[in-house]
Each structure stands twice: as structure tokens, then as C-alpha cells.
Write an enzyme that holds these catalytic residues in place. Structure first.
Site, PDB file in Angstrom:
ATOM      1  N   ARG A  76     -42.710  21.137  37.877  1.00  0.00           N
ATOM      2  CA  ARG A  76     -41.992  21.195  38.715  1.00  0.00           C
ATOM      3  C   ARG A  76     -43.448  22.354  39.921  1.00  0.00           C
ATOM      4  NH1 ARG A  76     -37.369  21.529  35.159  1.00  0.00           N
ATOM      5  NH2 ARG A  76     -36.607  19.847  35.725  1.00  0.00           N
ATOM      6  N   ASP A 107     -35.691  11.060  41.046  1.00  0.00           N
ATOM      7  CA  ASP A 107     -35.488  11.397  42.153  1.00  0.00           C
ATOM      8  C   ASP A 107     -36.473  12.021  42.814  1.00  0.00           C
ATOM      9  OD1 ASP A 107     -33.504   8.992  42.697  1.00  0.00           O
ATOM     10  OD2 ASP A 107     -32.241  10.024  42.811  1.00  0.00           O
ATOM     11  N   THR A 129     -36.239  10.256  33.502  1.00  0.00           N
ATOM     12  CA  THR A 129     -35.260  11.125  32.762  1.00  0.00           C
ATOM     13  C   THR A 129     -33.717  11.122  31.815  1.00  0.00           C
ATOM     14  OG1 THR A 129     -33.198  12.487  34.048  1.00  0.00           O
ATOM     15  CG2 THR A 129     -33.792  10.006  34.887  1.00  0.00           C
ATOM     16  N   ARG A 175     -27.120  18.094  34.798  1.00  0.00           N
ATOM     17  CA  ARG A 175     -26.941  19.234  35.627  1.00  0.00           C
ATOM     18  C   ARG A 175     -25.917  18.796  37.092  1.00  0.00           C
ATOM     19  NH1 ARG A 175     -32.947  21.305  37.743  1.00  0.00           N
ATOM     20  NH2 ARG A 175     -33.175  19.129  37.588  1.00  0.00           N
TER      21      ARG A 175
HETATM   22  P1  ADP Z   1     -36.405  15.318  38.754  1.00  0.00           P
HETATM   23  O1  ADP Z   1     -38.425  14.389  39.353  1.00  0.00           O
HETATM   24  O2  ADP Z   1     -36.784  15.036  37.586  1.00  0.00           O
HETATM   25  O3  ADP Z   1     -35.956  14.717  39.759  1.00  0.00           O
HETATM   26  P2  ADP Z   1     -37.393  17.054  40.508  1.00  0.00           P
HETATM   27  O4  ADP Z   1     -36.584  17.443  41.384  1.00  0.00           O
HETATM   28  O5  ADP Z   1     -37.587  18.752  39.759  1.00  0.00           O
HETATM   29  O6  ADP Z   1     -37.407  16.773  39.442  1.00  0.00           O
HETATM   30  O7  ADP Z   1     -38.511  17.334  40.914  1.00  0.00           O
HETATM   31  C1  ADP Z   1     -40.302  16.607  40.517  1.00  0.00           C
HETATM   32  C2  ADP Z   1     -40.997  17.009  41.578  1.00  0.00           C
HETATM   33  O8  ADP Z   1     -41.276  16.345  42.465  1.00  0.00           O
HETATM   34  C3  ADP Z   1     -41.343  18.787  42.540  1.00  0.00           C
HETATM   35  O9  ADP Z   1     -40.934  19.674  41.255  1.00  0.00           O
HETATM   36  C4  ADP Z   1     -42.105  18.427  43.496  1.00  0.00           C
HETATM   37  O10 ADP Z   1     -42.912  19.201  43.130  1.00  0.00           O
HETATM   38  C5  ADP Z   1     -41.872  16.595  43.671  1.00  0.00           C
HETATM   39  N1  ADP Z   1     -40.531  16.842  44.972  1.00  0.00           N
HETATM   40  C6  ADP Z   1     -39.311  17.083  44.981  1.00  0.00           C
HETATM   41  N2  ADP Z   1     -38.396  16.741  45.820  1.00  0.00           N
HETATM   42  C7  ADP Z   1     -39.473  16.734  46.466  1.00  0.00           C
HETATM   43  C8  ADP Z   1     -39.644  15.475  48.644  1.00  0.00           C
HETATM   44  N3  ADP Z   1     -38.211  16.580  49.209  1.00  0.00           N
HETATM   45  N4  ADP Z   1     -40.959  15.687  48.950  1.00  0.00           N
HETATM   46  C9  ADP Z   1     -41.394  15.715  47.607  1.00  0.00           C
HETATM   47  N5  ADP Z   1     -42.006  16.601  46.575  1.00  0.00           N
HETATM   48  C10 ADP Z   1     -40.766  16.797  46.502  1.00  0.00           C
HETATM   49  O1  F6P Z   2     -34.392  16.163  32.640  1.00  0.00           O
HETATM   50  C1  F6P Z   2     -33.422  16.578  33.287  1.00  0.00           C
HETATM   51  C2  F6P Z   2     -32.739  18.222  32.715  1.00  0.00           C
HETATM   52  O2  F6P Z   2     -32.212  17.745  31.572  1.00  0.00           O
HETATM   53  C3  F6P Z   2     -31.313  18.591  33.195  1.00  0.00           C
HETATM   54  O3  F6P Z   2     -30.712  17.944  32.527  1.00  0.00           O
HETATM   55  C4  F6P Z   2     -31.101  19.436  32.888  1.00  0.00           C
HETATM   56  O4  F6P Z   2     -30.345  20.806  33.436  1.00  0.00           O
HETATM   57  C5  F6P Z   2     -32.590  20.205  33.546  1.00  0.00           C
HETATM   58  O5  F6P Z   2     -33.584  18.904  33.225  1.00  0.00           O
HETATM   59  C6  F6P Z   2     -32.884  21.171  33.363  1.00  0.00           C
HETATM   60  O6  F6P Z   2     -34.671  21.670  32.790  1.00  0.00           O
HETATM   61  P1  F6P Z   2     -35.889  22.294  32.698  1.00  0.00           P
HETATM   62  O7  F6P Z   2     -34.942  23.579  31.629  1.00  0.00           O
HETATM   63  O8  F6P Z   2     -37.629  22.588  32.306  1.00  0.00           O
HETATM   64  O9  F6P Z   2     -35.589  23.094  33.970  1.00  0.00           O
END
Ligand code: ADP
Ligand code: F6P
Length: 325
Positions: A76, A107, A129, A175
């Protein structure tokens, strides 16, 4: 041969999911088949900013289709939400000759991809995911493996729960989304499925139901609790005190994210990875691939991000029918 992109970068971002390796493999192999160079960007956007970028050939993705996790690592990277870092990411891509990027994630990761697109890098998002919480698609990489892992764990828990005549609360991941809870709850014959979307916090109703069932001679009770509800250990104490039935909570946690992907996850992830590269080779950008109504499809990234999705209403309906009495 592709006229539009010459070098594709691929990264995995957010939580890992079984089947991501199958998608990476498909990106690399389809790229090579289309005459495009492929580079792996390790550790998501964090690795992009650190220029952790490696050339990928066909043998680099041998022997990975059956493995969980992601060979590209994931991370992340909160700073990527800031313009200056998004710009820097796009500049790094250009410096490495990368004119197209496949982003495998959720997303949040797609938001990052759409920012790279704004700065001139063609991007396609691939839904990865275990949570199934991407609105534009009925399938996300890893969900099938995760629900099978959770279902097997629940079968095992039921054995010990029955032997000890206990109530078992099983907390599954998700989550903000209850898809894993709903599917595994139905599949394991749970009496109570608590999701953030539908549970109203009425613990007394659950207590009454356990007491009714005890009177009918039921020896064990299974409650599936979506992670977003939380407090499973606390809930166990409350139920034990109110019902007199020994109650234990088990939090399945990250084991749901690991393990060998199911056949479905391998095949669908392969299809989505291939489709993403084909779109880039056709000159498309800012797209998300997915699976809808029996077909592999693609959407404009902004439209996809604006879509909303709840629990499957028919699955919710049958879960209510099967757990009423
Ligand atoms: P996921 O992709 O599973 O939804 P996260 O929400 O943790 O997981 O987002 C993963 C990574 O995507 C973040 O750590 C960040 O680097 C990038 N990201 C998330 N939101 C944004 C955003 N609004 N603009 C640019 N990058 C983003
Ligand atoms: O991959 C999605 C997810 O498994 C969610 O259900 C959960 O809340 C989250 O990731 C936890 O991820 P981490 O422990 O890596 O922050």
C-alpha cells in the site's frame, strides 16, 4: 504486433489474492505473443516510485499459475494519492519506456491507475481482491479460492463445535463487504450470517434463536460474522452469558488470502490478464476488465469506479429462507 504500446508494465497493488500470479503470467505471455516487451513493477505503486522495475520473459512466469500470493509483491502506498507522486510515477514509466500499465488490484489501485492515465500512461485495471467488492464485475481474482478456504475451515469447526455442543462464531474477511460471509455462510449451513450490509446489531434476536433451537435439541450453532461487524470475541462472551451455551470465536484472518488458487481463479485470472493486454495493444486506456453476464467485458475506469454494488439479493433471500427456523 502492437502499433499502440511497445512496453507494458504490470503491478499488483492492495491486498494480495490467489490467482494474481495467473494474471501476471497471462499479461507477460500475451504481451510477448503480441510482440510487446513486458516489465514487472514490484511492490505496487511504492515500487514504481522506487523504480523497482524488472524485465520479464516467458520463463519468469513459468511454474507460477498454481501458486498463491504475487511474485511481484504488493504494497500500500498512501503517498500515491498525491498529485506530485502520481506525476513522478508517470515520469518513471516514461523513462523506462513503459507506455502501458496493467494494474491488478481493487478500487483503490484503479484510482491510482486512472491518475497514471491522466499523465499520459495507458492503463487497464484487472480486478484482484478476495472481497468481491468491485461493482463493475461479478468476479474478482481470489474470491473463489478464499470462499473455499473459509468453507473448509468452517466444516472443520463444525466438527469440534458439535462434539462440545458449542456455539461457534467464525469471522471471515471483508472490511466493508459481506460477500465472503454470505457465500460461506450458505455453503457451510450456518444458522446466522451477519454482514455489514444487513445486520442491524440485534444480538437479542440471535440469543433468542439459539435458545429456541436448544429447546428443539440442536447441539451446535454456527454464526458467520463478516469482518466489518467486528467484535467477534465480545459477541461470544455476550452469547455465552445470555444462553449458557459455551461459545468460541475463531477469526480466520489472512489464511483466506493465501493458498493455491482454484481452477476458476486460475482460468478467469488468465482470461482477464490476456484481455487487459489486448486492450492496451488496441490502443485503449483507462479501462477496467471484468466478468458480467457470462462474458469477459471492459468498462471506462471512471464509470466502473462510480458503480455501486450490494450483496446479491437472491443469495440474501435464500440465506434468510434457510436460516429462519
Ligand atoms: P485496493 O486496491 O485493494 O482497493 P487500497 O484501497 O489499499 O487497496 O489501495 C491500494 C493502493 O492504491 C493504495 O495504497 C495507493 O497506493 C493506491 N490508491 C488508492 N486510492 C488512490 C487514489 N485515490 N489515488 C491514487 N492512488 C490511490
Ligand atoms: O484483501 C482485502 C482484505 O482482505 C479485507 O477483507 C481486509 O480488511 C483487508 O484486506 C486486510 O488487509 P491487510 O491486513 O493486509 O491490511
Amino acid at each position: 504486433m502492437s502499433d499502440s504500446v511497445k512496453t507494458i508494465g504490470v503491478l499488483t497493488s492492495g491486498g494480495d489474492a490467489p490467482g494474481m500470479n495467473a494474471a501476471i503470467r497471462a499479461v507477460v505471455r500475451t504481451g510477448i505473443a503480441n510482440g510487446v516487451k513486458v516489465k514487472g513493477i514490484r511492490c505496487g505503486y511504492a515500487g514504481l516510485l522506487e523504480e523497482d522495475i524488472v524485465d520479464m520473459g516467458t520463463l519468469d512466469v513459468s511454474n507460477i499459475i498454481q501458486t498463491g500470493g504475487t511474485i511481484l509483491y504488493t504494497a500500500r502506498c498512501p503517498e500515491f494519492k498525491k498529485k506530485e507522486y502520481q506525476k513522478k510515477g508517470a515520469e518513471i514509466c516514461k523513462r523506462h519506456g513503459i507506455d502501458g500499465v496493467v494494474v491488478i488490484g481493487g478500487d483503490g489501485s484503479f484510482n491510482g491507475a486512472s491518475k497514471l492515465a491522466q499523465y499520459g500512461i495507458n492503463t487497464v485495471g484487472v480486478p484482484g481482491t478476495i472481497d468481491l467488492d468491485i461493482a463493475c464485475t461479478e468476479y474478482t481474482i481470489g474470491f473463489d479460492t478464499a470462499i473455499n478456504t473459509a468453507m473448509e475451515a468452517m466444516d472443520k469447526l463444525r466438527d469440534t463445535s458439535e462434539s462440545h455442543e458449542r456455539c461457534s462464531i467464525v469471522e471471515v474477511m471483508g472490511r466493508t463487504a459481506g460477500h465472503i460471509a454470505l457465500w460461506t455462510g450458505i455453503a457451510s449451513g450456518a444458522e446466522y450470517i451477519l454482514t455489514t450490509e444487513e445486520y442491524n446489531g440485534d444480538i437479542q434476536k440471535i440469543i433468542n434463536k439459539i435458545q429456541d433451537r436448544r429447546r428443539l435439541g440442536k447441539k451446535n450453532h454456527i454464526i458467520v460474522n463478516a469482518e466489518g461487524i467486528g467484535n467477534s470475541n465480545e459477541m461470544a462472551k455476550v452469547i455465552e452469558i445470555a444462553t449458557g451455551v459455551e461459545t468460541r470465536a475463531t477469526i480466520l484472518g489472512h489464511i483466506q488470502r493465501g493458498g493455491n488458487p482454484t481452477c476458476k481463479d486460475r482460468v478467469y485470472a488468465s482470461a482477464l490478464g490476456t484481455k487487459a493486454v489486448e486492450l492496451l495493444c488496441e490502443g485503449k486506456s483507462n479501462r477496467v476488465v471484468g466478468y458480467k453476464d457470462g462474458e469477459f467485458v471492459d468498462y471506462d475506469m471512471q464509470e466502473a469506479l462510480a458503480m455501486e454494488k450490494g450483496l446479491d439479493p437472491y443469495l440474501s433471500h435464500i440465506s434468510r429462507k434457510l436460516t429462519t427456523k
